[in-house]
Design an enzyme around this catalytic site. Sequence first.
Site, PDB file in Angstrom:
ATOM      1  N   ARG A 142      71.622  36.789  18.964  1.00  0.00           N
ATOM      2  CA  ARG A 142      72.825  36.547  17.397  1.00  0.00           C
ATOM      3  C   ARG A 142      73.527  35.326  16.654  1.00  0.00           C
ATOM      4  O   ARG A 142      72.783  33.981  17.584  1.00  0.00           O
ATOM      5  CB  ARG A 142      74.379  36.982  18.590  1.00  0.00           C
ATOM      6  CG  ARG A 142      74.664  36.056  19.005  1.00  0.00           C
ATOM      7  CD  ARG A 142      76.338  36.992  19.741  1.00  0.00           C
ATOM      8  NE  ARG A 142      76.493  36.199  20.590  1.00  0.00           N
ATOM      9  CZ  ARG A 142      78.080  36.686  20.822  1.00  0.00           C
ATOM     10  NH1 ARG A 142      78.584  37.822  20.688  1.00  0.00           N
ATOM     11  NH2 ARG A 142      78.010  35.667  21.893  1.00  0.00           N
TER      12      ARG A 142
ATOM     13  N   ASN B  56      81.796  37.096  13.289  1.00  0.00           N
ATOM     14  CA  ASN B  56      82.565  36.308  15.051  1.00  0.00           C
ATOM     15  C   ASN B  56      81.849  35.654  15.634  1.00  0.00           C
ATOM     16  O   ASN B  56      80.554  35.215  15.285  1.00  0.00           O
ATOM     17  CB  ASN B  56      81.922  37.988  16.132  1.00  0.00           C
ATOM     18  CG  ASN B  56      82.101  38.173  17.490  1.00  0.00           C
ATOM     19  OD1 ASN B  56      83.140  38.477  17.796  1.00  0.00           O
ATOM     20  ND2 ASN B  56      81.593  37.392  18.488  1.00  0.00           N
ATOM     21  N   GLU B  57      82.802  35.148  15.941  1.00  0.00           N
ATOM     22  CA  GLU B  57      83.465  33.497  16.137  1.00  0.00           C
ATOM     23  C   GLU B  57      81.671  32.565  15.568  1.00  0.00           C
ATOM     24  O   GLU B  57      80.888  32.280  15.787  1.00  0.00           O
ATOM     25  CB  GLU B  57      82.434  33.373  17.790  1.00  0.00           C
ATOM     26  CG  GLU B  57      83.431  34.465  18.688  1.00  0.00           C
ATOM     27  CD  GLU B  57      83.096  33.848  20.164  1.00  0.00           C
ATOM     28  OE1 GLU B  57      82.123  33.577  20.961  1.00  0.00           O
ATOM     29  OE2 GLU B  57      83.872  33.909  21.056  1.00  0.00           O
TER      30      GLU B  57
ATOM     31  N   GLU C 219      90.111  38.397  22.491  1.00  0.00           N
ATOM     32  CA  GLU C 219      89.362  38.542  23.593  1.00  0.00           C
ATOM     33  C   GLU C 219      89.854  37.147  24.932  1.00  0.00           C
ATOM     34  O   GLU C 219      89.705  36.422  24.537  1.00  0.00           O
ATOM     35  CB  GLU C 219      87.948  38.220  23.841  1.00  0.00           C
ATOM     36  CG  GLU C 219      86.910  38.404  22.064  1.00  0.00           C
ATOM     37  CD  GLU C 219      85.669  38.119  22.744  1.00  0.00           C
ATOM     38  OE1 GLU C 219      84.709  37.168  22.915  1.00  0.00           O
ATOM     39  OE2 GLU C 219      84.735  38.225  21.175  1.00  0.00           O
TER      40      GLU C 219
ATOM     41  N   TRP D 174      76.449  35.531  31.383  1.00  0.00           N
ATOM     42  CA  TRP D 174      75.217  36.187  31.030  1.00  0.00           C
ATOM     43  C   TRP D 174      74.184  36.473  31.912  1.00  0.00           C
ATOM     44  O   TRP D 174      74.224  35.627  32.568  1.00  0.00           O
ATOM     45  CB  TRP D 174      74.465  35.028  29.786  1.00  0.00           C
ATOM     46  CG  TRP D 174      75.244  35.568  28.406  1.00  0.00           C
ATOM     47  CD1 TRP D 174      76.810  36.095  28.164  1.00  0.00           C
ATOM     48  CD2 TRP D 174      75.495  34.765  27.427  1.00  0.00           C
ATOM     49  NE1 TRP D 174      77.030  35.828  26.693  1.00  0.00           N
ATOM     50  CE2 TRP D 174      76.072  35.141  26.142  1.00  0.00           C
ATOM     51  CE3 TRP D 174      73.518  33.688  26.506  1.00  0.00           C
ATOM     52  CZ2 TRP D 174      76.165  35.283  25.006  1.00  0.00           C
ATOM     53  CZ3 TRP D 174      73.840  33.390  25.233  1.00  0.00           C
ATOM     54  CH2 TRP D 174      75.421  34.100  24.244  1.00  0.00           C
TER      55      TRP D 174
ATOM     56  N   GLU E  68      75.356  41.064  28.357  1.00  0.00           N
ATOM     57  CA  GLU E  68      75.955  40.756  29.017  1.00  0.00           C
ATOM     58  C   GLU E  68      76.120  41.433  29.669  1.00  0.00           C
ATOM     59  O   GLU E  68      77.757  41.642  29.956  1.00  0.00           O
ATOM     60  CB  GLU E  68      77.248  40.486  27.929  1.00  0.00           C
ATOM     61  CG  GLU E  68      77.020  39.621  26.667  1.00  0.00           C
ATOM     62  CD  GLU E  68      78.349  38.923  26.116  1.00  0.00           C
ATOM     63  OE1 GLU E  68      79.138  39.685  25.908  1.00  0.00           O
ATOM     64  OE2 GLU E  68      78.476  37.980  25.721  1.00  0.00           O
TER      65      GLU E  68
HETATM   66  C1  GAL Z   1      82.968  35.353  22.665  1.00  0.00           C
HETATM   67  C2  GAL Z   1      81.958  36.444  22.467  1.00  0.00           C
HETATM   68  C3  GAL Z   1      81.713  38.001  22.918  1.00  0.00           C
HETATM   69  C4  GAL Z   1      81.708  38.126  23.677  1.00  0.00           C
HETATM   70  C5  GAL Z   1      81.730  36.896  25.162  1.00  0.00           C
HETATM   71  C6  GAL Z   1      82.299  37.247  26.088  1.00  0.00           C
HETATM   72  O1  GAL Z   1      82.216  34.204  22.705  1.00  0.00           O
HETATM   73  O2  GAL Z   1      82.474  36.694  21.013  1.00  0.00           O
HETATM   74  O3  GAL Z   1      80.838  39.135  22.153  1.00  0.00           O
HETATM   75  O4  GAL Z   1      79.770  38.256  23.950  1.00  0.00           O
HETATM   76  O5  GAL Z   1      82.129  35.967  24.405  1.00  0.00           O
HETATM   77  O6  GAL Z   1      79.880  36.501  26.496  1.00  0.00           O
END
Ligand code: GAL
Length: 684
Positions: A112, A150-151, A315, A323, A365
Site C-alpha cells: 500500500r 490513510n496515514e 486506531e 505483520w 496483517e
Molecule cells: C496502521 C494502519 C492500519 C493497520 C495498522 C496495523 O498503521 O493505518 O491500516 O495497518 O497500522 O498495522
Amino acid sequence: MKHKDALDEFRLGVCYYPEHWPEELWDDDFRRMKELGFSVVRVAEFAWSIFEPVEGEFQFGLFDRALALADKHGLKVIIGTPTATPPAWLTHKYPEVLNVTQEGVMLRHGLRRHYNYNSKKYHELSAIITRKLAEHFKDHPAVIGWQIDNEFNCEIGEFYSQADHDAFREWCRNKYGTLDKLNEAWGTVFWSQTYSDWEQVFLPRPTPAHKQFNPHLVLDEKRFISDSTIAYAKIQADILREVVPHHWLTTNGLFGHLDSHRLTDDLLDFFSYDSYPQFSTIHYDPNEENRLADRGSSQTLSAIRSISPSFCIMEQQSGPGGWVNRMDMPSPKPGQMRLWTYQSIAHGANMVLYFRWRTATVGTEIYWHGINDYHNRPNRRVREAGQIGAELAQAGGWITSTRYAADIALLRDYDNEWDGEYDVWHGPFSWQSGKAWFKALTRRHIPSDTLFMRPETTLSDLERYKVLVYPHPAIMRDETASLLEQYVRGGGIVIFGCRTGYKDERGHCYMRPFPGAAAELTGISVEEFTMVKGSRPATSMKWEGEEDAVTRADSFNDVLLPERDTVEVVARYASDYYAGKPAVTRNKVGSGEAWYFGAVFNEASAGQIIKRLGLESPAAGLLELPEQVELAVRRDDEGSLYFLLNFSEEPVVITVEGEKSDLLTGAKLSGAISLEGFGVLVLS
Ligand code: GAL
C-alpha cells in the site's frame, strides 16, 4: 466551514472491514459492537477496488448493505477515502502514479502507499473516486465524517518519481524566483554546485558518498514533501467540503515529513492519531537509563494534542500486533488495553476506535490482532472492551467538556526536526533532551504539553505556560527570538540547551557569536564548544549552592561566557580543560528568566532545574502518587479530572487527601487505596 462541535460527544468504536467477511456475519458484528457500547465504525479506507473494480465503473452495493446494517443498529460511520491503495488496474495502466526510490527503482503494486503525491493522473483519479464516494454517501443517515486517505507518509516518506522531480523544480521556482536566489539559499558556491539552468535542479539523487547531499537542498526537500502531501490532501478536502459540508473531516497520523499542524489548520476539523503503545516498548533502547518506555506514547500524544487540543484515536491497539515477517509484539496483558485507552483519553482523545473488530484471516496483517479472534468467540479482549464501553457510557460526557491542563511546554518545530534528520550536530540531541525532560516531569507528576513553534505562533500561545523548554533549536529566526523575548519580559521562563540559535532558516550558520539569534535573550556567548564522544571522556557539571550536586554534561559542551551582569551562573563544568567555566546560566530579563544549559539534557539535570524553579505537581497536597503512576489532568470550568494511570503490572498505593470520587465507578475514595496493576482511576 469547520465543525467546531465535531468532538463534543464522546464516542467509542472500532475499525471494520465488511469487505473482508462473509455477509452473514455483518448483522451480528454490528449488534455486538452496539452491545459493547460502541457508537461509531470506520470503514472503506482501503476499498478502492471494491468501489471501482474497473476504471470508470463504480459500484456501492457492498457498502450500501453494510452501512444500512450499521445504521439499523444505531452505529455512526466514518468513511475513509481509499486512496492509500490504488488498484492493480490503475497502477498497471498509469505507472507514472507510482512512487520511485532515490536510486530510481519503481515501487510496484502489492502493498500500500505505493503512489506519489505529484502525479497529475493520480490527482485526477483520486478526485474522481473521492467525488463519487461523497456524492453517493452524502445523505446517508449513518455517516458523520470522513478520513482522508490513510496515514500519509506511513511506510514511506520520500518520493522520487519523475512527477516529484518536476514538481520540486516548480516549487523551487515559486519559492526562490531566480536561480541566483536558489544558488544563494543552497550555498552552491561550495564545491562548484552552482546551477545555471532550472533543468539542472532535482530532488537529491545518489552521490559518490552514500546518502551525502547538499544540506540546504535536503532541508528544502522535506518542506517540499510536506507541501506536496498537503496539496494532495487538499484535492480531496476541497471536494468533500463542497459535496458533504455537513460532515466533518479528519485524517490519521502521525508520520514524518509532514506539517500536520498546517494540514489540520488548512483542511481538517481535527487530527486523528493511530495509537500502538507497544511500538514504544518494543523499540526501546536497552542502554537507556531509567526507561519509561511504557508511557513513551504519552509524549507522542502530547504532540497530537498540540495539533488538535481534542482529537480522535482512529486506531487504538487492541491485541498483539504484527505483520507476517516484521513487528512481532506481545499480547496486551489483562487491563493493558483499558490502560492504553484511558491514556489516550487522558491526553485529549474524545473519540477512540479500536483497531480492529476481528483479526484478518488473509493478507499482510493476519497477526495484527483485533478485539475478536479469527474464531469469533467471546474472549478476554472483547470483555475488556465491553467494560470500557460501559464505563464511558457514564463518564464520557464530562470528559469531553474538559481539556488537558499543563503549565509547562516542551517546544519543537518542523525546521529543526527536518534539518536535524540530516544534521547529526544537533538533530539527535532534541530527541535525547525532549525525552529526558518528559521523563523528569512525568516522574514528578508534572503534566507537560508539547508546543510547536510555527510562524503563526503568537505571544498568547506562549503565555499559557509558566515555563517553556526549547532544547536545541539550532535554526532560530530573529522573529522567533524576539517573540520568546517578549514572553520572558512578561514573566515567562524559557530554557535552552546547547546548539541553540546558530543557524538561519535556510540552514546557513550566522556569522555571530553563539547562541546567535538567542544571544541577546540569554545574555551569554559561547566561548568554545565540543562534541563529547569517542575518545573524549564523559564530562560533568557541578551545580552551585548544593554540596555534591554533580550531573553528567552529556554529548556536547558549550562553554559559556556571561556577557551581562543580569546573568547568574547556575552550574559550572567539573571536568576537562574547561573545568570551572560556566555550564548553566540564567538571565533575568524583565520579570522573567532565560536559561542556557550548555549540554544535552539528562533526567538528573532537568531535575536540578525543576527543583531550582520550584515546579510542583498540580496534585501536590491532594494526592500522593508513586512513580509508576502517570498523572494527567483534564479541566473545565466545573473543575478538574485527575487521571491516574498505573503503568506497572503490580498494584500500587496512592493516597487521597480528603475525599474524591472515581468517575468510572462512582466509588468514593479517601486515604490510602490500592490501585490494581494496569489500573486506572479518574478522580473528581
Ligand atoms: C496502521 C494502519 C492500519 C493497520 C495498522 C496495523 O498503521 O493505518 O491500516 O495497518 O497500522 O498495522
